[in-house]
Design an enzyme around this catalytic site. Sequence first.
Site, PDB file in Angstrom:
ATOM      1  N   HIS A  72       0.847  -1.191   0.000  1.00 18.79           N
ATOM      2  CA  HIS A  72       0.000   0.000   0.000  1.00 18.79           C
ATOM      3  C   HIS A  72       0.883   1.241   0.000  1.00 18.79           C
ATOM      4  O   HIS A  72       2.101   1.144   0.153  1.00 18.79           O
ATOM      5  CB  HIS A  72      -0.986  -0.001   1.165  1.00 18.79           C
ATOM      6  CG  HIS A  72      -0.353   0.040   2.525  1.00 18.79           C
ATOM      7  ND1 HIS A  72       0.407  -0.982   3.040  1.00 18.79           N
ATOM      8  CD2 HIS A  72      -0.392   0.996   3.504  1.00 18.79           C
ATOM      9  CE1 HIS A  72       0.808  -0.684   4.252  1.00 18.79           C
ATOM     10  NE2 HIS A  72       0.353   0.526   4.550  1.00 18.79           N
ATOM     11  N   ASP A  99      -0.599  -3.926   5.786  1.00 17.48           N
ATOM     12  CA  ASP A  99      -1.290  -3.523   7.006  1.00 17.48           C
ATOM     13  C   ASP A  99      -2.770  -3.865   6.887  1.00 17.48           C
ATOM     14  O   ASP A  99      -3.398  -3.633   5.840  1.00 17.48           O
ATOM     15  CB  ASP A  99      -1.142  -2.019   7.231  1.00 17.48           C
ATOM     16  CG  ASP A  99       0.301  -1.618   7.512  1.00 17.48           C
ATOM     17  OD1 ASP A  99       1.176  -2.503   7.483  1.00 17.48           O
ATOM     18  OD2 ASP A  99       0.537  -0.414   7.749  1.00 17.48           O
ATOM     19  N   HIS A 154       5.963  -5.603  11.844  1.00 16.73           N
ATOM     20  CA  HIS A 154       5.278  -4.309  11.864  1.00 16.73           C
ATOM     21  C   HIS A 154       4.869  -3.943  13.289  1.00 16.73           C
ATOM     22  O   HIS A 154       3.718  -3.695  13.592  1.00 16.73           O
ATOM     23  CB  HIS A 154       4.048  -4.351  10.938  1.00 16.73           C
ATOM     24  CG  HIS A 154       3.558  -2.979  10.538  1.00 16.73           C
ATOM     25  ND1 HIS A 154       2.578  -2.314  11.240  1.00 16.73           N
ATOM     26  CD2 HIS A 154       3.876  -2.173   9.507  1.00 16.73           C
ATOM     27  CE1 HIS A 154       2.324  -1.162  10.658  1.00 16.73           C
ATOM     28  NE2 HIS A 154       3.101  -1.048   9.595  1.00 16.73           N
ATOM     29  N   HIS A 158       1.242   3.931   1.938  1.00 18.32           N
ATOM     30  CA  HIS A 158       1.683   4.691   3.101  1.00 18.32           C
ATOM     31  C   HIS A 158       3.199   4.812   3.110  1.00 18.32           C
ATOM     32  O   HIS A 158       3.920   3.907   2.680  1.00 18.32           O
ATOM     33  CB  HIS A 158       1.182   4.034   4.386  1.00 18.32           C
ATOM     34  CG  HIS A 158      -0.251   4.333   4.675  1.00 18.32           C
ATOM     35  ND1 HIS A 158      -1.022   3.614   5.563  1.00 18.32           N
ATOM     36  CD2 HIS A 158      -1.088   5.296   4.171  1.00 18.32           C
ATOM     37  CE1 HIS A 158      -2.240   4.119   5.607  1.00 18.32           C
ATOM     38  NE2 HIS A 158      -2.311   5.131   4.777  1.00 18.32           N
ATOM     39  N   HIS A 197      -7.627  -1.728   5.503  1.00 19.41           N
ATOM     40  CA  HIS A 197      -6.740  -0.712   6.059  1.00 19.41           C
ATOM     41  C   HIS A 197      -7.253   0.660   5.639  1.00 19.41           C
ATOM     42  O   HIS A 197      -8.167   0.771   4.813  1.00 19.41           O
ATOM     43  CB  HIS A 197      -5.314  -0.956   5.560  1.00 19.41           C
ATOM     44  CG  HIS A 197      -4.271  -0.178   6.299  1.00 19.41           C
ATOM     45  ND1 HIS A 197      -4.184  -0.159   7.666  1.00 19.41           N
ATOM     46  CD2 HIS A 197      -3.259   0.623   5.849  1.00 19.41           C
ATOM     47  CE1 HIS A 197      -3.175   0.610   8.037  1.00 19.41           C
ATOM     48  NE2 HIS A 197      -2.600   1.102   6.951  1.00 19.41           N
ATOM     49  N   ASP A 228       5.636   4.615   5.223  1.00 17.99           N
ATOM     50  CA  ASP A 228       6.551   3.654   5.839  1.00 17.99           C
ATOM     51  C   ASP A 228       6.686   2.374   5.022  1.00 17.99           C
ATOM     52  O   ASP A 228       7.449   1.484   5.386  1.00 17.99           O
ATOM     53  CB  ASP A 228       6.119   3.324   7.273  1.00 17.99           C
ATOM     54  CG  ASP A 228       4.702   2.774   7.372  1.00 17.99           C
ATOM     55  OD1 ASP A 228       3.827   3.270   6.646  1.00 17.99           O
ATOM     56  OD2 ASP A 228       4.468   1.865   8.187  1.00 17.99           O
ATOM     57  N   HIS A 229       5.991   2.326   3.885  1.00 18.44           N
ATOM     58  CA  HIS A 229       6.093   1.170   2.993  1.00 18.44           C
ATOM     59  C   HIS A 229       6.634   1.537   1.607  1.00 18.44           C
ATOM     60  O   HIS A 229       6.975   0.644   0.839  1.00 18.44           O
ATOM     61  CB  HIS A 229       4.727   0.498   2.844  1.00 18.44           C
ATOM     62  CG  HIS A 229       4.225  -0.113   4.122  1.00 18.44           C
ATOM     63  ND1 HIS A 229       4.252  -1.462   4.374  1.00 18.44           N
ATOM     64  CD2 HIS A 229       3.697   0.469   5.228  1.00 18.44           C
ATOM     65  CE1 HIS A 229       3.758  -1.699   5.579  1.00 18.44           C
ATOM     66  NE2 HIS A 229       3.418  -0.533   6.120  1.00 18.44           N
TER      67      HIS A 229
END
Length: 309
Positions: free
Chosen positions: A63, A211, A269, A65, A140, A67-68
Amino acid sequence: MELYFLGTNAGVPSLQRNVTSIALRLLEERRSLWLFDCGEGTQHQILKSPLKLSKLEKVFITHMHGDHVFGLPGLLSSRGAQGVTAPLAIYGPPGIKSFIETSLTISQSRVPYTMDIIEHTGGVIFEDKYFRVEAAGLDHRADSYGYRVVEKDLPGSLDPKRLEAYGLKPGPQYGKLKRGESVELGDGSWIHPADVLLAPKKGRVVTILGDTRPCPGVEVLAKDADVLVHEATFMEDLAELAHEYYHSTAKQAAEAAVRGGVKSLFLTHFSSRYKDVEHLQPLLQEAKEVFEHTRLAEDFGLYPVQRST
């Protein structure tokens, strides 16, 4: 086939753990490396690891976001700066193509290799004669996907006793039989692969989730997997907070492993509130009470994916 964790923290990096990135090493299977997510600092983690960007064949983004994905533009640029010219395939949700192209264009980054950027909304996203990769939507705040990597069954090994019974000696005929070809003997009779091969070797299944809160997509992807990699952002005492922020607890990850009939579970995570391995032990214990074959993923941890017998 081996899992190598480059980052196991949630949200932001900490002194102990980087943000999310997982490598699937397929050096024996296809002499390559597949990467799942690429949080900020992933290329620095790779520099500290035995992994090589020259081996990178595919990237799968769960996805969008930060942090990914925030480490992806730098990693792509560095791959080119190292002189790598092999093509690269990148799979991700809608928006991944615009993110990559905009980042590289505005930063005037030179990428001297072909990039095939495939946006998807689930289903079978890759297949060849050795592997199939399936994706399914999760639950998510952003469109989030999990990936199910299915290794196709391999031909069985040659049975020395059967070969000896037919009077076959090591040589080219062995190779033909192994490749599924029949061979003719001196007396005009034929030996077929099924006559001398042992049972096929069952392919392995690795499921890596983005997530998510508990949802049907988790169960679809996890069914009968050899390995399930599942987020465990919080402990069960923070289940309401996990639900509010569209995450899962360690216990919920273990429950998914039980329902899916998986063989082993890796938790990853982790919230930064769990500062180090010692503080993560309660999450591990919580999960193991539900599913015994649970492990904590650790940055720079290498874990072979065992073949079922």
